[in-house]
Enzyme design. Structure first.
Site, PDB file in Angstrom:
ATOM      1  N   ASP A  35      -0.615   7.131  -6.727  1.00  0.00           N
ATOM      2  CA  ASP A  35      -1.005   5.991  -5.893  1.00  0.00           C
ATOM      3  C   ASP A  35      -1.221   4.738  -6.733  1.00  0.00           C
ATOM      4  O   ASP A  35      -1.983   4.771  -7.710  1.00  0.00           O
ATOM      5  CB  ASP A  35      -2.285   6.345  -5.132  1.00  0.00           C
ATOM      6  CG  ASP A  35      -2.765   5.220  -4.232  1.00  0.00           C
ATOM      7  OD1 ASP A  35      -1.917   4.536  -3.636  1.00  0.00           O
ATOM      8  OD2 ASP A  35      -3.982   5.031  -4.119  1.00  0.00           O
ATOM      9  N   ASP A  64       0.830  -1.200   0.000  1.00  0.00           N
ATOM     10  CA  ASP A  64       0.000   0.000   0.000  1.00  0.00           C
ATOM     11  C   ASP A  64       0.869   1.257   0.000  1.00  0.00           C
ATOM     12  O   ASP A  64       1.554   1.545   0.983  1.00  0.00           O
ATOM     13  CB  ASP A  64      -0.913  -0.001   1.222  1.00  0.00           C
ATOM     14  CG  ASP A  64      -1.887   1.155   1.233  1.00  0.00           C
ATOM     15  OD1 ASP A  64      -2.088   1.779   0.180  1.00  0.00           O
ATOM     16  OD2 ASP A  64      -2.455   1.447   2.300  1.00  0.00           O
TER      17      ASP A  64
END
Length: 461
Positions: free
Chosen positions: A330, A120
């Site tokens: 991201d 992540d």
């Protein structure tokens, strides 16, 4: 057969329009590489084998657009991820979340236990399951029912495990984490959708299988959460935080080794389900391909995020909109979210240039879709390139496969969407980053992009 033909067509166009270079990484000591496994790849236990490639793409778009929770977590975040007292005495750190997209293997302890963890880029804490209640919070489909959260790390079986005191820097970085009677650091780390992990902050030896053929890389005394309870939708054996904060794996590698606080990845196209992308650390994270462009990191609302300044967009080299906008880079978000000041003129220009027939979007999820049913493999869709211009002079040109995706048979949709009240932050998602070598350097405070053939890079690593 038609679905396969359409995927091959889009793959062919990607190859024709994209860079023919491979994503190079430095060789020798000072870095390592691991597989970066997409949740829909053949190597993932979360893959739905019954779904067609188009259905998987549509599901990924749907996950990105579950934005109400995501938006609240963004808008409610503070620069230091301010803690909220938990009912059980723990500390809740409000960090964003969304359905995960990438996984990586980690080996924890001596002797090592191999675990499959979520990777992540939007959070910091590294944690693994240390009890049967420590992870695996349910699923989003039949294939998820028994996948993930199955491997438990047993601290008592490792000779290198130890717990962290409340006075340690790592414990202090978790914002007023609570102390037990033995002054050990108890944590509760919560994500924006209500998912959370609770446990004991600890240290352990982590080892990584180096995809570059150098064997295993061992890193002692990594701070991590030994999770004894969790709630939510993790569906994994743990989570590796790759964010920009002090307790992320990236920051810890920089502090504990000589490889620096930098990493990169090269995301293979989503239609290549039989390969894995590559995640690089240290010297192998240097982005040195021809045309590499760097943009500085800018202050972010949350320490974990990699935020840069997007200044304008262009179509086939012609500027169509100028509007200063902060955007988060991201890998865990599929779609790209843009400020309407940039997106609306861009969509208008694309509509003017693209001559395909408009169709209704699947499930009304996206705003601009076209009928490509029956197109031959040699026919160009006529989709122009889109260039994003960032501060510092960096220009990143997105090919058609970065801006459009086949979400059902014969339906091609724009995968750039507007920010909204429920999702108010711009995000450069992973479709836009496919076939780019993307490097994050916390020491230089930059993000660097270079066009690359990530499938070839993965095969040669």
């Amino acid at each position: 057969m038609e679905a396969t033909t359409m995927l091959l067509l889009f793959a062919l166009l990607a190859g024709q329009r994209g860079c023919t270079c491979t994503a190079s990484v430095a060789t020798g000591e000072g870095g390592f590489s691991v597989d970066f496994i997409h949740r829909d790849s053949a190597r993932s236990p979360f893959r739905h084998p019954a779904l067609s490639p188009h259905a998987r793409a549509l599901a990924a778009a749907r996950r990105s657009l579950q934005g109400e929770v995501l938006g609240r977590s963004y808008s409610g975040a503070s620069p230091a991820a301010a803690p909220v007292s938990a009912a059980d005495g723990g500390v809740e750190s409000k960090i964003i979340t969304r359905s995960f997209e990438y996984l990586m293997y980690v080996n924890v302890g001596t002797p090592p236990t191999q675990l499959l963890a979520i990777a992540d880029t939007g959070s910091d804490l590294v944690w693994v399951n240390c009890s049967s209640n420590g992870g695996g919070g349910g699923g989003d489909g039949p294939a998820d029912a028994d996948a993930g959260g199955n491997v438990v790390f047993q601290p008592s079986r490792s000779s290198t495990y130890s717990q962290v005191s409340c006075q340690s820097n790592a414990c202090q970085a978790l914002s007023q984490a609570s102390c037990d009677a033995d002054s050990e650091c108890q944590y509760q780390y919560s994500y924006g959708d209500g998912s959370r992990t609770i446990g004991v902050l600890s240290t352990e030896t982590f080892s990584f299988v180096d995809g570059g053929g150098k064997g295993q890389v061992r890193v002692p005394r990594v701070n991590f959460g030994c999770s004894t309870d969790s709630a939510g939708t993790f569906r994994s054996d743990g989570l590796v935080g790759l964010g920009a904060g002090p307790v992320s794996l990236v920051s810890q590698l920089g502090a504990a080794t000589h490889i620096g606080r930098r990493f990169s990845y090269c995301l293979i196209p989503s239609y290549d389900a039989n390969s894995s992308s590559t995640l690089n650390f240290g010297s192998r994270a240097v982005v040195s391909e021809p045309g590499a462009a760097s943009t500085p990191l800018v202050p972010s609302d949350v320490d974990s995020y990699y935020t840069v300044a997007l200044e304008s967009v262009a179509v086939d080299g012609q500027e169509v909109a100028t509007h200063d906008s902060r955007i988060i880079v991201d890998s865990g978000t599929t779609l790209t979210f843009l400020d309407p000041g940039l997106l609306e003129p861009l969509v208008t220009e694309l509509e003017r240039r693209i001559k395909l027939q408009r169709v209704q979007p699947p499930e009304q999820l996206l705003q601009l879709c076209y009928d490509v049913q029956g197109k031959s493999q040699t026919e160009d869709f006529g989709i122009p390139d889109v260039t994003l211009r960032f501060s510092g002079g960096a220009a990143v040109t997105l090919r058609p496969e970065n801006t459009f995706s086949l979400l059902q048979e014969g339906t091609l949709c724009l995968v750039l969407v507007p920010v909204s009240e429920s999702q108010p932050v711009s995000i450069l998602g992973n479709i836009a980053q496919q076939n780019f070598h993307v490097g994050y350097d916390l020491d230089a405070r930059t993000v660097t992009f270079a066009a690359a053939d990530c499938t070839r890079s993965s095969a040669s690593s």
